[in-house]
Design a protein around this motif. Sequence first.
Motif, short mmCIF file in Angstrom:
data_model
loop_
_atom_site.label_atom_id
_atom_site.label_comp_id
_atom_site.label_asym_id
_atom_site.label_seq_id
_atom_site.Cartn_x
_atom_site.Cartn_y
_atom_site.Cartn_z
N ILE A 190 28.98 35.20 62.30
CA ILE A 190 29.06 36.15 63.55
C ILE A 190 27.61 36.67 63.67
CG2 ILE A 190 29.83 38.26 64.73
CD1 ILE A 190 32.55 37.96 63.03
N VAL A 191 27.25 36.39 64.85
CA VAL A 191 25.66 37.05 65.03
C VAL A 191 25.62 38.17 66.22
CG1 VAL A 191 23.23 36.63 65.75
CG2 VAL A 191 24.45 34.93 64.37
N ASP A 192 25.45 39.39 65.74
CA ASP A 192 25.25 40.57 66.77
C ASP A 192 23.68 40.33 67.12
OD1 ASP A 192 24.95 42.84 68.01
OD2 ASP A 192 25.36 44.26 66.33
N ALA A 193 23.78 40.10 68.41
CA ALA A 193 22.47 39.80 69.20
C ALA A 193 22.48 40.50 70.29
CB ALA A 193 22.36 38.38 69.37
N ALA A 194 23.06 41.88 70.23
CA ALA A 194 23.63 42.66 71.41
C ALA A 194 22.21 43.01 72.18
CB ALA A 194 24.10 43.84 70.91
N ALA A 195 21.20 43.10 71.75
CA ALA A 195 20.05 43.52 72.58
C ALA A 195 18.74 42.50 72.36
CB ALA A 195 19.37 45.02 72.12
N GLN A 196 19.29 41.39 72.12
CA GLN A 196 18.31 40.22 71.96
C GLN A 196 17.92 39.46 73.29
OE1 GLN A 196 16.43 40.27 68.94
NE2 GLN A 196 17.56 42.02 68.93
N LEU A 197 17.90 40.10 74.36
CA LEU A 197 17.38 39.68 75.59
C LEU A 197 16.57 40.65 76.09
CD1 LEU A 197 20.95 38.79 77.38
CD2 LEU A 197 19.27 37.47 76.18
N PRO A 198 15.20 40.39 76.90
CA PRO A 198 14.75 38.84 76.85
C PRO A 198 14.14 38.24 75.52
CG PRO A 198 13.28 40.25 77.70
CD PRO A 198 14.46 41.24 77.38
N PRO A 199 13.98 37.16 75.33
CA PRO A 199 14.12 35.88 76.22
C PRO A 199 15.42 35.48 76.59
CG PRO A 199 13.59 35.01 74.30
CD PRO A 199 13.67 36.53 74.02
N ARG A 200 16.00 34.84 77.88
CA ARG A 200 17.36 34.66 77.96
C ARG A 200 17.50 33.24 77.25
NH1 ARG A 200 15.53 33.90 83.76
NH2 ARG A 200 13.87 32.20 83.37
N ALA A 211 25.36 29.08 64.76
CA ALA A 211 26.34 30.32 64.86
C ALA A 211 27.49 30.20 65.48
CB ALA A 211 25.40 31.28 65.30
N ASP A 212 28.74 30.49 64.94
CA ASP A 212 30.01 30.53 65.27
C ASP A 212 30.33 31.31 66.72
OD1 ASP A 212 31.47 28.40 63.14
OD2 ASP A 212 29.78 29.75 62.26
N LEU A 213 30.01 32.35 66.54
CA LEU A 213 30.24 33.50 67.57
C LEU A 213 29.06 34.42 67.58
CD1 LEU A 213 33.98 34.60 66.85
CD2 LEU A 213 33.01 33.12 68.65
N VAL A 214 28.51 34.26 68.85
CA VAL A 214 27.12 35.19 69.30
C VAL A 214 27.62 36.09 70.07
CG1 VAL A 214 24.72 35.45 69.57
CG2 VAL A 214 25.57 33.37 68.54
N ILE A 215 26.93 37.62 69.94
CA ILE A 215 27.56 38.62 70.73
C ILE A 215 26.35 39.36 71.56
CG2 ILE A 215 28.64 41.12 70.80
CD1 ILE A 215 30.06 39.58 68.11
N PHE A 216 26.38 39.37 72.82
CA PHE A 216 25.42 40.15 73.56
C PHE A 216 26.04 41.29 74.35
CE2 PHE A 216 23.67 35.78 73.18
CZ PHE A 216 22.31 35.92 72.91
N SER A 217 25.44 42.15 74.59
CA SER A 217 25.94 43.32 75.53
C SER A 217 25.66 43.11 77.02
CB SER A 217 24.91 44.64 75.07
OG SER A 217 25.25 45.74 76.03
N GLY A 218 26.62 43.51 77.69
CA GLY A 218 26.40 43.00 78.98
C GLY A 218 25.62 44.18 79.91
N GLY A 219 25.61 45.19 79.25
CA GLY A 219 25.07 46.60 79.86
C GLY A 219 23.56 46.78 79.47
N LYS A 220 23.05 45.88 78.84
CA LYS A 220 21.51 46.21 78.40
C LYS A 220 20.97 45.26 79.38
CE LYS A 220 22.59 48.05 73.86
NZ LYS A 220 22.53 47.63 72.45
N ASP A 221 20.00 44.41 78.72
CA ASP A 221 19.04 43.64 79.61
C ASP A 221 19.63 42.60 80.69
OD1 ASP A 221 16.14 43.55 80.07
OD2 ASP A 221 16.35 41.63 80.17
N LEU A 222 20.98 42.27 80.63
CA LEU A 222 21.78 41.39 81.39
C LEU A 222 22.19 42.10 82.66
CD1 LEU A 222 24.30 39.65 79.30
CD2 LEU A 222 22.36 38.60 80.53
N ARG A 223 22.19 43.63 82.55
CA ARG A 223 22.31 44.30 83.78
C ARG A 223 23.54 44.09 84.33
NH1 ARG A 223 16.52 44.99 86.96
NH2 ARG A 223 17.93 46.44 88.43
N GLY A 224 24.52 44.01 83.69
CA GLY A 224 25.89 43.76 84.20
C GLY A 224 26.54 45.09 83.99
N PRO A 225 27.80 45.19 84.29
CA PRO A 225 28.59 46.75 83.98
C PRO A 225 28.42 47.26 83.01
CG PRO A 225 30.22 44.95 84.97
CD PRO A 225 28.68 43.96 84.66
N GLN A 226 28.34 48.31 82.68
CA GLN A 226 27.97 49.12 81.24
C GLN A 226 29.16 48.71 80.30
OE1 GLN A 226 25.29 50.90 79.94
NE2 GLN A 226 24.57 49.47 81.66
N SER A 227 30.25 48.79 80.73
CA SER A 227 31.27 48.35 79.79
C SER A 227 31.62 46.92 79.81
CB SER A 227 32.58 49.35 80.01
OG SER A 227 32.86 49.07 81.48
#
Length: 381
Positions: A190-200, A211-227
């Motif tokens: 499992i890779v916690d890459a929550a804030a590894q954007l950019p680069p896309r 990596a089997d599962l990679v995790i990104f936050s939607g509410g940081k650089d992706l600029r999706g909903p905070q939650s």
Amino acid sequence: MAGTISATSVYTSLGVRTFINAAGEYTRLGGSRMPVPVVEAMRAAAAHFVEIEELQARVGERIAALTGNQAAYVTCGAAAGLFLATAACMIGANQTKARQLPNLHGLPTRVVVHRAHRNPFDYAVRTLPVELIEIGSTNLNAAPDEGELVQAMTPPTAAVLYVLAGRTPSPVLALERVIALAHERGVPVIVDAAAQLPPRENLWRFTQMGADLVIFSGGKDLRGPQSSGLILGRPDLIAACALIGAPQYGIGRTLKVGKEELAGIAAAVEWYMEQDEAARAQAAEDLVDCLCRLGLPSVRVERRFPNEADQPIARAWVHFEGADGPARRNRVVELLRAGNPSIEVGPGETPDCFYVNPMTVDADEEEMVLAGLEQALREVG
Ligand SMILES: *Cc1c(COP(=O)(O)O)cnc(C)c1O
């Protein structure tokens, strides 16, 4: 009307301060701002009933296709993603085991992690009744021996957790090696890459590495909903996430994702794939250039690159020289905060400095940041 929350000035009517965010994508400062297409998608989603499982499946397919992944699952944040991904690795795509949790009978409970990767977000993993098995050290100049990882992965090991979040306190094994050694033993990574954007390209880079599962936050650089957050990767483990996550009853029912967030994050990923990353990096360089020219004999302003999370965007380090540096630094931070508009800057490594981070500063706010800092520095020096 007094006491009424108006749509145009919701924060004013609540008496809550807004500010220009020159600190960065911090959840406690509101994360990031949704661009118009994301807000529009959420507005449209709010107007209809849909089956959440169907929407979750379609959004997952869309995001997987956009990001070159095999499968994707939307969570209510990267922290929730850590929890779900760990649980998924414990049960596999097994309905009975999904309902069994938090009873651990017969399930693998070891999660291996570099000691140098421990961080406050791993509460999300430890919320499950797992055992974190630490390898390596936080104060040696060498990565742990590969044998230490191998030994730590004795059965029953659920997963290896690997955190990407900027520089670690001591060296760690390369992700490629961790994946190779874990996969030899059938252990998912499992890779916690929550804030590894950019680069896309990071949206597909780590999964392509294996990596089997990679995790990104939607509410940081992706600029999706905070939650919102993304889990990307192996279809069987993504299916396991869907067995645990809301609307299913079970340990993931607390992690509800609404139709608005599902539509919003899909729109955000679409939006993100179309952004001009080079132009954005250049705009940050230009702002940092201007900020560096505000330096005084008593205040050093220097370009720093990459930033604290290893993102390839420049920021300005503002350092107050002399014994009274911390006091002058705090005074400037207070002046910026009290200004009109109010400006928040980012914390530094020591009490005598702060950072101005262009990542969350829009083009029409740059002049105000420059003017605000210039005036505060002139006042305090
Ligand atoms: C921000 C962050 C998280 C949590 O992300 P949320 O989307 O706010 O839940 C987890 N891990 C790391 C390394 C982060 O930077």
